[in-house]
Design a protein around this motif. Structure first.
Motif, PDB file in Angstrom:
ATOM      1  N   GLU A 289      34.990 -10.598 -51.432  1.00 54.23           N
ATOM      2  CA  GLU A 289      35.382 -10.991 -50.073  1.00 54.23           C
ATOM      3  C   GLU A 289      35.100  -9.893 -49.037  1.00 54.23           C
ATOM      4  O   GLU A 289      35.413 -10.058 -47.857  1.00 54.23           O
ATOM      5  CB  GLU A 289      36.878 -11.328 -50.007  1.00 54.23           C
ATOM      6  CG  GLU A 289      37.302 -12.562 -50.793  1.00 54.23           C
ATOM      7  CD  GLU A 289      37.495 -12.269 -52.280  1.00 54.23           C
ATOM      8  OE1 GLU A 289      37.555 -11.080 -52.664  1.00 54.23           O
ATOM      9  OE2 GLU A 289      37.581 -13.237 -53.059  1.00 54.23           O
ATOM     10  N   ALA A 290      34.547  -8.780 -49.457  1.00 50.79           N
ATOM     11  CA  ALA A 290      34.281  -7.681 -48.512  1.00 50.79           C
ATOM     12  C   ALA A 290      33.461  -8.228 -47.339  1.00 50.79           C
ATOM     13  O   ALA A 290      32.617  -9.105 -47.510  1.00 50.79           O
ATOM     14  CB  ALA A 290      33.535  -6.555 -49.206  1.00 50.79           C
ATOM     15  N   ARG A 291      33.728  -7.703 -46.160  1.00 47.25           N
ATOM     16  CA  ARG A 291      33.155  -8.263 -44.944  1.00 47.25           C
ATOM     17  C   ARG A 291      32.340  -7.193 -44.227  1.00 47.25           C
ATOM     18  O   ARG A 291      32.710  -6.019 -44.205  1.00 47.25           O
ATOM     19  CB  ARG A 291      34.317  -8.717 -44.060  1.00 47.25           C
ATOM     20  CG  ARG A 291      33.977  -9.557 -42.866  1.00 47.25           C
ATOM     21  CD  ARG A 291      35.271 -10.018 -42.194  1.00 47.25           C
ATOM     22  NE  ARG A 291      36.258  -8.957 -42.066  1.00 47.25           N
ATOM     23  CZ  ARG A 291      36.219  -8.026 -41.144  1.00 47.25           C
ATOM     24  NH1 ARG A 291      35.289  -8.001 -40.230  1.00 47.25           N
ATOM     25  NH2 ARG A 291      37.149  -7.079 -41.111  1.00 47.25           N
TER      26      ARG A 291
ATOM     27  N   TYR B 113      30.305  -2.224 -44.958  1.00 45.77           N
ATOM     28  CA  TYR B 113      31.264  -3.235 -45.382  1.00 45.77           C
ATOM     29  C   TYR B 113      32.683  -2.676 -45.438  1.00 45.77           C
ATOM     30  O   TYR B 113      32.877  -1.465 -45.549  1.00 45.77           O
ATOM     31  CB  TYR B 113      30.849  -3.791 -46.759  1.00 45.77           C
ATOM     32  CG  TYR B 113      29.841  -4.902 -46.625  1.00 45.77           C
ATOM     33  CD1 TYR B 113      28.525  -4.617 -46.250  1.00 45.77           C
ATOM     34  CD2 TYR B 113      30.199  -6.221 -46.822  1.00 45.77           C
ATOM     35  CE1 TYR B 113      27.608  -5.635 -46.091  1.00 45.77           C
ATOM     36  CE2 TYR B 113      29.279  -7.241 -46.673  1.00 45.77           C
ATOM     37  CZ  TYR B 113      27.986  -6.955 -46.301  1.00 45.77           C
ATOM     38  OH  TYR B 113      27.087  -7.963 -46.136  1.00 45.77           O
ATOM     39  N   THR B 114      33.657  -3.573 -45.370  1.00 47.64           N
ATOM     40  CA  THR B 114      35.058  -3.147 -45.453  1.00 47.64           C
ATOM     41  C   THR B 114      35.332  -2.438 -46.774  1.00 47.64           C
ATOM     42  O   THR B 114      36.195  -1.568 -46.841  1.00 47.64           O
ATOM     43  CB  THR B 114      36.009  -4.356 -45.334  1.00 47.64           C
ATOM     44  OG1 THR B 114      35.540  -5.382 -46.239  1.00 47.64           O
ATOM     45  CG2 THR B 114      36.045  -4.890 -43.917  1.00 47.64           C
TER      46      THR B 114
ATOM     47  N   HIS C 183      42.519  -4.406 -50.513  1.00 46.96           N
ATOM     48  CA  HIS C 183      41.686  -5.180 -49.587  1.00 46.96           C
ATOM     49  C   HIS C 183      42.442  -6.431 -49.147  1.00 46.96           C
ATOM     50  O   HIS C 183      42.435  -6.811 -47.974  1.00 46.96           O
ATOM     51  CB  HIS C 183      40.367  -5.546 -50.271  1.00 46.96           C
ATOM     52  CG  HIS C 183      39.271  -5.931 -49.330  1.00 46.96           C
ATOM     53  ND1 HIS C 183      39.070  -7.221 -48.912  1.00 46.96           N
ATOM     54  CD2 HIS C 183      38.339  -5.186 -48.695  1.00 46.96           C
ATOM     55  CE1 HIS C 183      38.034  -7.253 -48.082  1.00 46.96           C
ATOM     56  NE2 HIS C 183      37.573  -6.032 -47.928  1.00 46.96           N
ATOM     57  N   LYS C 184      43.128  -7.040 -50.119  1.00 43.61           N
ATOM     58  CA  LYS C 184      43.894  -8.240 -49.841  1.00 43.61           C
ATOM     59  C   LYS C 184      45.152  -7.913 -49.022  1.00 43.61           C
ATOM     60  O   LYS C 184      45.443  -8.571 -48.023  1.00 43.61           O
ATOM     61  CB  LYS C 184      44.288  -8.875 -51.178  1.00 43.61           C
ATOM     62  CG  LYS C 184      44.576 -10.326 -51.072  1.00 43.61           C
ATOM     63  CD  LYS C 184      44.445 -10.991 -52.430  1.00 43.61           C
ATOM     64  CE  LYS C 184      44.970 -12.413 -52.302  1.00 43.61           C
ATOM     65  NZ  LYS C 184      45.434 -12.906 -53.592  1.00 43.61           N
TER      66      LYS C 184
ATOM     67  N   LYS D 110      40.711  -4.041 -54.955  1.00 43.02           N
ATOM     68  CA  LYS D 110      40.873  -5.482 -54.699  1.00 43.02           C
ATOM     69  C   LYS D 110      42.246  -5.772 -54.098  1.00 43.02           C
ATOM     70  O   LYS D 110      42.361  -6.513 -53.107  1.00 43.02           O
ATOM     71  CB  LYS D 110      40.741  -6.267 -56.006  1.00 43.02           C
ATOM     72  CG  LYS D 110      39.311  -6.464 -56.441  1.00 43.02           C
ATOM     73  CD  LYS D 110      39.249  -7.388 -57.679  1.00 43.02           C
ATOM     74  CE  LYS D 110      37.844  -7.364 -58.239  1.00 43.02           C
ATOM     75  NZ  LYS D 110      37.768  -7.107 -59.673  1.00 43.02           N
TER      76      LYS D 110
ATOM     77  N   GLU E  22      39.618  -9.079 -45.400  1.00 45.38           N
ATOM     78  CA  GLU E  22      38.613 -10.141 -45.452  1.00 45.38           C
ATOM     79  C   GLU E  22      38.628 -10.951 -44.164  1.00 45.38           C
ATOM     80  O   GLU E  22      37.682 -11.678 -43.874  1.00 45.38           O
ATOM     81  CB  GLU E  22      38.828 -11.034 -46.702  1.00 45.38           C
ATOM     82  CG  GLU E  22      40.034 -11.980 -46.663  1.00 45.38           C
ATOM     83  CD  GLU E  22      41.364 -11.269 -46.905  1.00 45.38           C
ATOM     84  OE1 GLU E  22      41.369 -10.045 -47.163  1.00 45.38           O
ATOM     85  OE2 GLU E  22      42.408 -11.941 -46.823  1.00 45.38           O
ATOM     86  N   GLN E  23      39.681 -10.780 -43.350  1.00 47.06           N
ATOM     87  CA  GLN E  23      39.763 -11.535 -42.086  1.00 47.06           C
ATOM     88  C   GLN E  23      39.187 -10.743 -40.927  1.00 47.06           C
ATOM     89  O   GLN E  23      39.534  -9.587 -40.764  1.00 47.06           O
ATOM     90  CB  GLN E  23      41.219 -11.877 -41.793  1.00 47.06           C
ATOM     91  CG  GLN E  23      41.821 -12.820 -42.796  1.00 47.06           C
ATOM     92  CD  GLN E  23      43.320 -12.998 -42.594  1.00 47.06           C
ATOM     93  OE1 GLN E  23      43.860 -12.596 -41.572  1.00 47.06           O
ATOM     94  NE2 GLN E  23      43.976 -13.553 -43.594  1.00 47.06           N
TER      95      GLN E  23
END
Ligand code: ASP
Ligand code: MG
Length: 407
Positions: A190-192, A181-182, A399-400, A396, A405-406
């Motif tokens: 929202e981790a992808r 995961y990211t 990450h944003k 957090k 998350e994209q």
């Protein structure tokens, strides 16, 4: 038509009980077909390795390493036999082998042996008979027929080394998470899941605290360019491919964020500012077999400066002792320790060609009133040591800020 070979590895949680072993057996036979030969590596059931170790520790604080290998290697011998039984029950032919039976030759370093060669003959012979081969992970044998183990998490290494020896198309690592995961999804919802990541990025993330695969096994996969597919044994979904870098992958500057709460900081105060002092300090520390990570030396005042460095929490006690010894020898001041730290790192091989990543990281932390205690960088990562209390908040925010998350 030449058959393709695939190596699959199932971790301890994937074979933790009889139902899960049946699940693995079903997955294995669903993958098997006329054109594919399968070598399946298994870890010991659940926490078996820990439990076996605990038994030995009840008898001795320092059990002989040779005997520990005799003991711990039995965990994987149980799981490989059970899986072969489960597969046969489904109507497919299967045979299990220990590491020594398939000729995984190692050096003599008990409990952390290195693989020297693998003789794949016995496996190839079983493939000819169209058998699904199950191999006990985490173990090998020396030239003198002594059983060895490959260090904790070593079944990954068995799988990668087998994939290399058998010239497998891919090495699939089945585990209890569905990929890389990211960042830790427990921290950032929202981790992808990352579709593909380079060997280098994965190694960097592993050394910075991501615990998905044994780091040594990723090094071997990188050296021999063996594609790895990390995926869940409980779902059919694709996981994450770990592969050699390609041009497209460089477009992303930051692939993932790691957070490691396993380090502590030591500060030696008022160190005389003279040539050779840092060498003396870190020679003493390394003599104790302690790995030092980030080091920071303050600007000297009155010919005295403070030197801070981080070590693994487990080494803190030893490191403080060594620092005190050398501190008094060189006439330094107090020794301080801080366990309340976290290392937050951005990782991405695109950092080589994108600039401003570190600056954006620092300003994001500043915007969130997070103080940076230490900074370190590598070619493909930037790390900040911050207070552990704000670590999750930092992850957090980063990450944003980097839009991870994209996709
Ligand atoms: N069973 C061993 C361990 O728990 C090896 C492995 O799981 O890969 O470390
Ligand atoms: Mg295990």
């Amino acid at each position: 038509m030449e058959k393709e070979i695939v190596v699959q590895k199932f971790g301890g949680s994937s074979v933790a009980n009889i139902d899960r072993i049946k699940n693995v057996a079903q997955r294995v036979v669903a993958y098997k077909n006329k054109h594919t030969d399968l070598a399946v590596v298994v870890s010991a059931l659940g926490d078996t390795t820990d439990e076996l170790e605990a038994l030995a520790l009840q008898l001795s604080k320092t059990p002989p390493e040779r005997e520990m290998d005799m003991l711990l290697s039995t965990g994987e011998q149980i799981s490989c036999a059970l899986l072969a039984i489960a597969i046969k029950e489904l109507g497919y032919d299967s045979i299990s082998f220990t590491g020594s039976q398939v000729g995984i030759k190692t050096d003599k370093s008990h409990t952390k042996a290195r693989i020297i060669t693998i003789d794949g003959k016995r496996i190839k012979k079983a493939f000819k008979d169209d058998k699904i081969v199950i191999v006990a992970g985490y173990q090998g044998v020396t030239r003198n027929d002594e059983i060895t183990t490959l260090g904790r998490g070593g079944s990954d290494l068995t799988a990668v080394a087998l994939a290399q020896a058998l010239k497998a198309r891919v090495c699939e690592i089945y585990t209890d998470v569905d990929g890389i995961y990211t960042t830790d999804p427990r921290i950032v919802k929202e981790a992808r899941k990352i579709k593909s990541i380079t060997f280098e990025e994965m190694l960097e993330m592993a050394s910075l605290g991501a615990q998905v695969m044994q780091a040594r096994s990723i090094e071997v996969a990188k050296r021999f360019n063996i594609p790895l597919h990390v995926r869940s044994s409980f779902s059919k979904e694709e996981g994450t491919m770990i592969v050699k870098e390609n041009e497209k992958m460089e477009e992303v500057a930051v692939r993932g964020i790691t957070c490691n709460k396993n380090e502590a900081k030591i500060t030696i105060c008022s160190v005389p500012d003279k040539p050779g002092i840092a060498a003396k300090i870190f020679e003493e520390i390394s003599k104790q077999d302690i790995n030092v990570d980030t080091i920071v030396q303050n600007v000297p005042h009155d010919k005295l400066s403070d030197i801070s460095f981080t070590v693994l929490k487990g080494d803190l006690h030893k490191a403080i002792k060594a620092a005190s010894v050398i501190g008094s020898k060189i006439g330094a001041g107090e020794i301080l320790e801080d366990k309340n730290i976290a290392r937050v790192s951005l990782v991405g091989s695109g950092m080589r060609s994108h600039s401003g990543i570190a600056a954006r990281m620092f300003s994001t932390l500043a915007d969130n009133q997070i103080n940076i205690g230490m900074i370190s960088t590598s070619e493909i990562s930037v790390s900040c040591i911050i207070s552990q209390d704000v670590a999750d908040k930092a992850v957090k925010a980063l990450h944003k800020a980097f839009k991870l998350e994209q996709p």
